[in-house]
Design an enzyme around this catalytic site. Sequence first.
Site, PDB file in Angstrom:
ATOM      1  CB  ALA A   1      -1.033  -0.049   1.344  1.00  0.00           C
TER       2      ALA A   1
ATOM      3  NE  ARG B   1     -12.050 -15.230 -40.948  1.00  0.00           N
ATOM      4  CZ  ARG B   1     -13.188 -15.302 -40.911  1.00  0.00           C
ATOM      5  NH1 ARG B   1     -13.603 -16.244 -41.325  1.00  0.00           N
ATOM      6  NH2 ARG B   1     -13.768 -14.250 -41.426  1.00  0.00           N
TER       7      ARG B   1
ATOM      8  CD  GLN C   1      -7.109  -3.750 -36.748  1.00  0.00           C
ATOM      9  OE1 GLN C   1      -7.040  -3.061 -35.880  1.00  0.00           O
ATOM     10  NE2 GLN C   1      -7.767  -3.193 -37.680  1.00  0.00           N
TER      11      GLN C   1
ATOM     12  N   GLY D   1     -12.929  -9.543 -35.873  1.00  0.00           N
ATOM     13  CA  GLY D   1     -14.277  -9.729 -35.125  1.00  0.00           C
ATOM     14  C   GLY D   1     -14.247 -10.613 -34.156  1.00  0.00           C
TER      15      GLY D   1
ATOM     16  CD  GLU E   1       5.077  -3.333  -9.109  1.00  0.00           C
ATOM     17  OE1 GLU E   1       6.180  -3.988  -9.497  1.00  0.00           O
ATOM     18  OE2 GLU E   1       4.182  -4.456  -8.918  1.00  0.00           O
TER      19      GLU E   1
END
Length: 390
Positions: free
Chosen positions: A133, A274, A343, A347, A370
Amino acid sequence: MTTPAASIVTSLAAAVSAFLDETHHGVASRVADYVAREIAPAPEAADDAAARHEARAWLARLGAAGLFESVGTGDLRTLCLVREAVAGASPLADAVVALQALGGTAFVLAGTDEQRARWLTLIADGRAMAAFAMSEPQAGSDVAAMETQAVRDGGEWVLTGEKHLISNAGLADVYVVFAVTTPGAGSRGITAFVVPAGTPGLTFEPQIMAAPHPLGKIYLDDCRVPAEAVLGEVDRGFKLGMMTLDRIRPSVGAAACGMAARALHEAVVHTRSRRQFGQPLSDFQLVREKLGRMATELDAARLLVYRAAWMRDRGAERLTVPAAMAKSFATEAAQRIVDDAVQLVGGRGVLAGHPVERLYRAVRALRIYEGATDIQHLIIAADLVGGARA
């Protein structure tokens, strides 16, 4: 079929083998096996409530698997290897590793025998969750401007103030809290304290991140801790904090490399399978150019990260500049690589739950926590010009 974890280890070994010992190659293989078997199949937390529950579950599992061993040994290359493998599969599990290392390192550097006996073994075994902290609403990068106060009252210190953007807030078992003990002294008037969960006056408020992550504010309202709760020396907490961050920063770069490597793996798999306009996406020159640039930036980032870790493990006293270079370059490169992966995947890459979509949300914070990239560049430049500051 090659798993993402195995792919990361294979590409990592090829890139940075000169900085690794034989034991580190064994660590990389062991962690990759664990990630593929235990972490990768687990669903990622859907929201912050689930993240808080799952973080505690990961604490026990990762501790039992020995993934916090670097907390006790101080071997930075081991920590980097663990974070790279884990971050590629689960940014949340990586955050658990990171906070154990961050909190544990403060005890390694400055803890008394009693403090280490009470907390360090528990942290390294995954039986106690740590938090660090330091950050405040008005003093983020300017740590010396913190406003949380600690006032001596007999045999106790009374802490009053607020911390924010604290990972594991409300979840941790022990907090390393930084507070001003000599007002007006700047960085020479800050002290670190060990504050166990449940201490009266210690309360919390959740903060919500873009990627599910246990984060929150910490309020200290006349929070009393004994004199022996001081971690290190009074008024020497700033130095302890900076030394801790120097040691851990290269591992932030390693986590970034893990996210980038996973994104690159997903992009390669997608573009090879693809088909568009009668051929695989990977046959198009523009796609290949992007993949080649992504791979080059990943290897460059890894070299900076593991060079810094190698230097530390070989006993380098001062790691500030190599750590700053590793952290800043790796996190910025990872942001670009993950964005390119989104990219290339198209989609599908922006649909909730896709690996690159999760990485896209998770990687952004690494450029800030950090020590933001801008601050790391100032650290590097100050070293170049003899410590002058703008």
